[in-house]
Write a protein that holds these residues in place. Structure first.
Motif, PDB file in Angstrom:
ATOM      1  N   ARG A 196       0.841  -1.188   0.000  1.00  0.00           N
ATOM      2  CA  ARG A 196       0.000   0.000   0.000  1.00  0.00           C
ATOM      3  C   ARG A 196       0.885   1.250   0.000  1.00  0.00           C
ATOM      4  O   ARG A 196       1.876   1.305   0.726  1.00  0.00           O
ATOM      5  N   PRO A 197       0.550   2.266  -0.797  1.00  0.00           N
ATOM      6  CA  PRO A 197       1.361   3.479  -0.829  1.00  0.00           C
ATOM      7  C   PRO A 197       1.476   4.120   0.547  1.00  0.00           C
ATOM      8  O   PRO A 197       0.510   4.161   1.307  1.00  0.00           O
ATOM      9  N   LEU A 198       2.655   4.596   0.855  1.00  0.00           N
ATOM     10  CA  LEU A 198       2.881   5.278   2.126  1.00  0.00           C
ATOM     11  C   LEU A 198       2.404   6.718   2.037  1.00  0.00           C
ATOM     12  O   LEU A 198       2.598   7.389   1.018  1.00  0.00           O
ATOM     13  N   THR A 199       1.808   7.208   3.116  1.00  0.00           N
ATOM     14  CA  THR A 199       1.450   8.618   3.175  1.00  0.00           C
ATOM     15  C   THR A 199       2.713   9.438   3.447  1.00  0.00           C
ATOM     16  O   THR A 199       3.758   8.900   3.831  1.00  0.00           O
ATOM     17  N   ILE A 200       2.611  10.733   3.275  1.00  0.00           N
ATOM     18  CA  ILE A 200       3.742  11.605   3.573  1.00  0.00           C
ATOM     19  C   ILE A 200       4.143  11.478   5.038  1.00  0.00           C
ATOM     20  O   ILE A 200       5.327  11.412   5.372  1.00  0.00           O
ATOM     21  N   ALA A 201       3.154  11.412   5.918  1.00  0.00           N
ATOM     22  CA  ALA A 201       3.450  11.273   7.348  1.00  0.00           C
ATOM     23  C   ALA A 201       4.194   9.969   7.622  1.00  0.00           C
ATOM     24  O   ALA A 201       5.135   9.935   8.432  1.00  0.00           O
ATOM     25  N   GLN A 202       3.788   8.897   6.969  1.00  0.00           N
ATOM     26  CA  GLN A 202       4.472   7.615   7.157  1.00  0.00           C
ATOM     27  C   GLN A 202       5.904   7.665   6.637  1.00  0.00           C
ATOM     28  O   GLN A 202       6.808   7.093   7.235  1.00  0.00           O
ATOM     29  N   ARG A 203       6.112   8.343   5.549  1.00  0.00           N
ATOM     30  CA  ARG A 203       7.474   8.448   4.996  1.00  0.00           C
ATOM     31  C   ARG A 203       8.399   9.226   5.919  1.00  0.00           C
ATOM     32  O   ARG A 203       9.594   9.006   5.932  1.00  0.00           O
ATOM     33  N   ARG A 262       3.945   7.097 -12.222  1.00  0.00           N
ATOM     34  CA  ARG A 262       2.521   7.374 -12.107  1.00  0.00           C
ATOM     35  C   ARG A 262       2.232   7.957 -10.727  1.00  0.00           C
ATOM     36  O   ARG A 262       2.784   7.489  -9.720  1.00  0.00           O
ATOM     37  N   PRO A 263       1.353   8.964 -10.641  1.00  0.00           N
ATOM     38  CA  PRO A 263       1.002   9.508  -9.321  1.00  0.00           C
ATOM     39  C   PRO A 263       0.371   8.425  -8.458  1.00  0.00           C
ATOM     40  O   PRO A 263      -0.400   7.598  -8.936  1.00  0.00           O
ATOM     41  N   ARG A 264       0.742   8.429  -7.182  1.00  0.00           N
ATOM     42  CA  ARG A 264       0.155   7.478  -6.250  1.00  0.00           C
ATOM     43  C   ARG A 264      -1.129   8.049  -5.660  1.00  0.00           C
ATOM     44  O   ARG A 264      -1.134   9.183  -5.185  1.00  0.00           O
ATOM     45  N   PRO A 265      -2.248   7.331  -5.710  1.00  0.00           N
ATOM     46  CA  PRO A 265      -3.498   7.876  -5.158  1.00  0.00           C
ATOM     47  C   PRO A 265      -3.386   8.082  -3.655  1.00  0.00           C
ATOM     48  O   PRO A 265      -2.777   7.302  -2.955  1.00  0.00           O
ATOM     49  N   GLY A 266      -3.988   9.177  -3.209  1.00  0.00           N
ATOM     50  CA  GLY A 266      -4.067   9.425  -1.781  1.00  0.00           C
ATOM     51  C   GLY A 266      -2.857  10.099  -1.188  1.00  0.00           C
ATOM     52  O   GLY A 266      -2.807  10.355  -0.004  1.00  0.00           O
TER      53      GLY A 266
END
Length: 358
Positions: free
Chosen positions: A146-153, A353-357
């Motif tokens: 699952r793509p990581l959010t900015i906060a998770q990164r 490709r842009p990651r959704p969310g």
């Protein structure tokens, strides 16, 4: 010494006071000189000039850098607030290529750590190297499904692969996929060194069978227990770049590796409070070209200098492009002398490709 007993103490005191004053003035002059790390750390975009590295990996800068996109089909950039996803076009192209090849080898995708600042130079914190756009850190943690959010990164911890007491790899964490990832990174001719924790080097020495020639590029070093450090050589078109000596021809699994498993490398630092080189460097310590790199015009926008992979669309051209032929570093990578602002050739790399969310 009793100064009252001196027959002519006034000249003595005057001279001593003068020396103290001169020392104070010299110290003030040094402290007044801006630190190079502050100057380079303040730059948010690269210099609008053809790609070129100046100086050494731990004392230099670079121009014409491009940014690795935050997201790609086979990678994600970690710790984005640091703004360290910049590199020489050859390095950024290689990271993208490694991400695709690694997925083909069974690795889920790359989590990319620090590459360089927009114009390189000493960093505010962390690395001594990464200054000329030719170093990159790749996490040994695979990219999640699952793509990581900015906060998770920003907050997610990497997996420590080595036991801090034994300096050996944790058997429960190390997998054949880790070995394949390092072998793939070492397979590229541009890559000269891959720095890993000594425990990881030992694991490879103990388990790799068949072709072991690539192990010579895997070099043990302190830290590097949650990531590996990939370094490419000076690129054509960078005459001011200073390379390292070639690695030894053997696999590096003999006496030099055994030294890392003695007490000597792990003894406490005798002077832990000594300032780091980056805390003392001024522009006078860097190649003279770095002053021009620092003063050069900013790129028109982040989008104009973000790596586009296989896109043939031109980005903003900031200056006339050189007419002489460019040299290539290898098949499937950008021309080594290409400006960050020149049209990107078609080299068969899929567009991120842009990651959704996110």
């Amino acid at each position: 010494m009793n100064l009252r007993s001196l027959p002519d103490r006034k000249p003595f005191l005057t001279a001593a006071l003068a020396l103290v004053t001169l020392a104070a003035l010299a110290a003030a002059a040094i402290s007044a000189e801006p630190r190079a790390k502050d100057l380079f750390g303040a730059k948010k975009l690269p210099a609008v000039v053809p790609a070129q590295s100046f100086g050494f990996y731990s004392k230099g800068c670079f121009a014409g850098g491009v940014a690795l996109p935050m997201d790609g089909p086979t990678w994600e950039v970690m710790r984005p607030s640091r703004n360290r996803r910049w590199g020489h076009p050859a390095m950024i192209a290689l990271i993208e290529k490694l991400s695709r090849d690694a997925v083909a080898d069974g690795w889920p995708g790359l989590l990319v750590g620090d590459v360089s600042q927009p114009r390189g130079g000493p960093m505010m914190t962390g690395h001594a190297s990464h200054q000329i756009g030719l170093d990159a850190d790749i996490w040994l943690t695979p990219m999640p499904k699952r793509p990581l959010t900015i906060a998770q990164r920003e907050s997610m911890s990497a997996t420590l692969m080595v036991d801090e007491k034994t300096h050996l790899v944790k058997d429960a964490l190390w997998t054949p996929a880790h070995t394949r990832l390092l072998k793939r990174a070492a397979s590229y001719p541009e890559v000269e060194r891959i720095l890993v924790n000594p425990g990881i080097k030992k694991e490879l020495c103990d388990t790799v069978t068949g072709d072991r020639s690539w192990l010579r590029k895997i070099r043990p070093f302190w830290g590097h227990d949650y990531h590996f450090h990939m370094r490419i050589g000076c690129q054509p078109g960078s005459p001011g770049c200073k390379g390292q000596e070639a690695t030894p021809a053997d696999d590096g699994c003999g006496k030099p590796l055994a030294w890392w498993f003695t007490e000597e490398p792990w003894r406490p630092n005798k002077n832990p409070d000594a300032p780091k080189a980056r805390d003392l460097m001024t522009m006078a310590n860097l190649p003279k070209e770095c002053q021009a790199v620092l003063a050069a015009t900013d790129a028109p926008s982040l989008a104009a200098v973000t790596y586009q992979g296989g896109s043939a669309a031109a980005v903003a051209v900031a200056e006339p492009q050189p007419t002489e032929p460019t040299e290539t570093i290898s098949s499937g990578a950008l021309p080594a002398q290409a400006s960050a602002f020149a049209p990107t050739p078609k080299i068969g790399i899929p567009l991120p490709r842009p990651r959704p969310g996110n």
